[in-house]
Write an enzyme that holds these catalytic residues in place. Structure first.
Site, PDB file in Angstrom:
ATOM      1  CG  HIS A  24      -0.895  -0.534  -3.474  1.00 41.90           C
ATOM      2  ND1 HIS A  24      -0.952   0.787  -3.114  1.00 41.90           N
ATOM      3  CD2 HIS A  24       0.034  -0.595  -4.453  1.00 41.90           C
ATOM      4  CE1 HIS A  24      -0.111   1.491  -3.845  1.00 41.90           C
ATOM      5  NE2 HIS A  24       0.491   0.675  -4.670  1.00 41.90           N
ATOM      6  CG  HIS A  78       7.574   1.706 -11.764  1.00 43.59           C
ATOM      7  ND1 HIS A  78       8.316   1.189 -10.730  1.00 43.59           N
ATOM      8  CD2 HIS A  78       6.356   2.034 -11.214  1.00 43.59           C
ATOM      9  CE1 HIS A  78       7.590   1.213  -9.617  1.00 43.59           C
ATOM     10  NE2 HIS A  78       6.396   1.706  -9.892  1.00 43.59           N
ATOM     11  CD  GLU A  80       3.674  -0.529  -7.347  1.00 44.97           C
ATOM     12  OE1 GLU A  80       4.058   0.633  -7.592  1.00 44.97           O
ATOM     13  OE2 GLU A  80       2.984  -0.825  -6.342  1.00 44.97           O
ATOM     14  CG  ASP A  82       0.929  -0.416 -11.215  1.00 47.49           C
ATOM     15  OD1 ASP A  82       2.014  -0.847 -10.799  1.00 47.49           O
ATOM     16  OD2 ASP A  82       0.614   0.777 -11.139  1.00 47.49           O
ATOM     17  CG  HIS A 145       5.872   4.498  -6.274  1.00 46.50           C
ATOM     18  ND1 HIS A 145       5.176   3.413  -6.720  1.00 46.50           N
ATOM     19  CD2 HIS A 145       5.751   4.493  -4.930  1.00 46.50           C
ATOM     20  CE1 HIS A 145       4.643   2.775  -5.727  1.00 46.50           C
ATOM     21  NE2 HIS A 145       4.967   3.390  -4.642  1.00 46.50           N
ATOM     22  CG  ASP A 164       4.112   4.876 -10.623  1.00 44.57           C
ATOM     23  OD1 ASP A 164       3.216   4.451 -11.373  1.00 44.57           O
ATOM     24  OD2 ASP A 164       4.637   4.192  -9.743  1.00 44.57           O
ATOM     25  CE1 TYR A 192      -0.624   7.412  -9.284  1.00 43.66           C
ATOM     26  CE2 TYR A 192       1.318   8.783  -9.040  1.00 43.66           C
ATOM     27  CZ  TYR A 192       0.736   7.595  -9.405  1.00 43.66           C
ATOM     28  OH  TYR A 192       1.519   6.581  -9.885  1.00 43.66           O
ATOM     29  CG  HIS A 225      -1.160   5.101 -12.960  1.00 42.96           C
ATOM     30  ND1 HIS A 225      -1.740   3.867 -13.077  1.00 42.96           N
ATOM     31  CD2 HIS A 225      -0.020   4.911 -12.257  1.00 42.96           C
ATOM     32  CE1 HIS A 225      -0.982   2.959 -12.471  1.00 42.96           C
ATOM     33  NE2 HIS A 225       0.067   3.566 -11.969  1.00 42.96           N
TER      34      HIS A 225
HETATM   35 FE1  FEO Z   1       4.534   2.344  -8.754  1.00 43.41          FE
HETATM   36 FE2  FEO Z   1       1.920   2.585 -11.067  1.00 43.41          FE
HETATM   37  O1  FEO Z   1       3.230   1.755 -10.010  1.00 43.41           O
END
Ligand code: FEO
Length: 400
Positions: A24, A78, A80, A82, A145, A164, A192, A225
């Site tokens: 993104h 979370h 989001e 992903d 996040h 995250d 990051y 991640h």
């Molecule tokens: Fe806020 Fe890895 O998503």
């Protein structure tokens, strides 16, 4: 290759996205991973899922350990996409009525995302969940996040699943910090933070304070991640504290774009002025650098000087792009100045100055605006601007 056993009865069943280069709008030239974790106890728990188009790989990884239908519950740290894009397929496979644990905001988001009447269980900070021999506890981490974000701690093992936070967009054959190239690992961890977490720096400082007060001493930190932290998990926590404090260092960046090399020549003279004051400075041509790398360089630089030509009475569009992006990430404690070349109207320098001031930068020196090609006197003015910025930064550091 995943799945990888990371502790007794705990597996990383996530996936590696070797090819992603744009997340993104964030340049991910080292790829990324979407980590998901399977805990085998009397109950079997899955923590987080993966992007939708990787869900087959996730299910295949789980199936190497246990029949996915045997998963008893899912935890969504979370929402989001992903980490939840694969959730509908996972729920369908394991049984739509299996309990799904998330924060209150997480539940709202999951309903907004998927419109599914899943068997939601809202959890809040301090709530615990027994898996039989071991227990999970939850800690809400709003805005790290997203408003729904939370951590899950496997208490007996002190393994923290941090979503995250503490992550990196880094695809690597390495799984743990002690196996990874430290240069790549720390660069991606910093990038990051700069691009995802910087706006929430005050919340991060409060979170670290709260976690320390709780006496939490994780044996391993498992973000969603990148690489997992096991050698010295507190190293990344301490780095987060330092980055969140945004203490300026004696370093400057000179960020610019240029049409016919005039603003470029000015940038070089500003850089030389900074160097003459003993302030290491780096010129950054915006069209040779991604905005997400520029903010990474900016994060701990004590000063930033922006240069823009004037185009159609405006600052150059690429400069506006970087300033808009940077403003949203809310960097703090910067000294700044502006410069640029123009043909006949020359509004850009004033506009750049206004943006930097609106970002909370302390504007120093006299901005330099030069018509067409800078002559020797103009270059001297740029050199002097670099010196003024360098002197102001040194004074700030001495008085800190
Ligand atoms: Fe806020 Fe890895 O998503």
């Amino acid at each position: 290759m995943k799945p990888i056993k990371i502790a007794e009865g705990v597996w990383d069943v996530g996936v590696t996205d070797w090819n992603i280069r744009d997340f993104h709008g964030y340049s991910t030239y080292s790829g990324s991973t979407y980590n998901a974790f399977l805990i085998i106890d009397e109950k079997i728990a899955l923590i987080d899922t993966v992007k939708a188009h990787f869900v087959d790989q996730l299910l295949e990884h789980i199936a190497q350990i246990v029949d996915p239908k045997k998963i008893d519950l899912v935890i969504s740290n979370h929402t989001e996409m992903d980490h939840t894009g694969g959730l509908p397929r996972v729920m369908h496979r394991i049984g739509e009525n299996k309990p799904l644990y998330c924060s209150k905001m997480g539940r709202k988001n999951l309903v907004r995302h998927f419109s599914q009447p899943w068997n939601y269980h809202e959890v809040a900070s301090g709530n615990e969940l027994s898996l039989g021999r071991r227990n999970l506890s939850f800690l809400e981490t709003r805005m790290l996040h997203w408003p729904d974000s939370m951590f899950t701690l496997l208490k007996e093992d002190q393994i923290l699943f941090s979503s995250d936070a503490f992550g990196q967009h880094l695809a690597s054959p390495a799984q743990f910090d002690d196996q990874a190239d430290p240069g790549a690992l720390w660069l991606q961890a910093k990038k990051y933070f700069a691009n995802i977490l910087l706006p929430y720096a005050p919340k991060i400082l409060k979170l670290i304070e709260d976690v320390e007060a709780m006496g939490l001493a994780p044996s391993m930190i498992c973000p969603d991640h990148g690489i997992l932290w096991r050698k010295d998990p507190m190293a990344i926590v301490n780095a987060y504290r330092d980055w969140a404090l945004q203490k300026p260092v004696k370093r400057a960046i000179v960020v610019y774009d240029t049409m016919w090399h005039s603003t470029e020549a000015m940038a070089e003279a500003v850089t030389a002025g900074l160097a003459a004051e003993g302030v290491p400075a780096q010129p950054i041509h915006i069209r040779s650098s991604h905005r997400s790398d520029i903010i990474t360089e900016a994060m701990d630089a004590g000063a930033m000087v922006f240069g823009s030509p004037t185009l159609n009475n405006q600052m150059f569009p690429t400069v506006a792009d970087v300033l808009t992006y940077m403003k949203g990430l809310r960097p703090k404690n910067k000294i700044a100045a502006a410069f640029g070349s123009y043909g006949w109207s020359g509004e850009a320098v004033k506009l750049v100055h206004q943006e930097l001031a609106a970002m909370g930068c302390e504007m120093v020196g006299t901005d330099v605006r030069l018509p067409y090609v800078p002559d020797a006197e103009g270059r001297k003015a740029c050199f002097d601007l670099g010196r003024s910025v360098g002197q102001a930064l040194k004074a700030r550091l001495e008085n800190a």
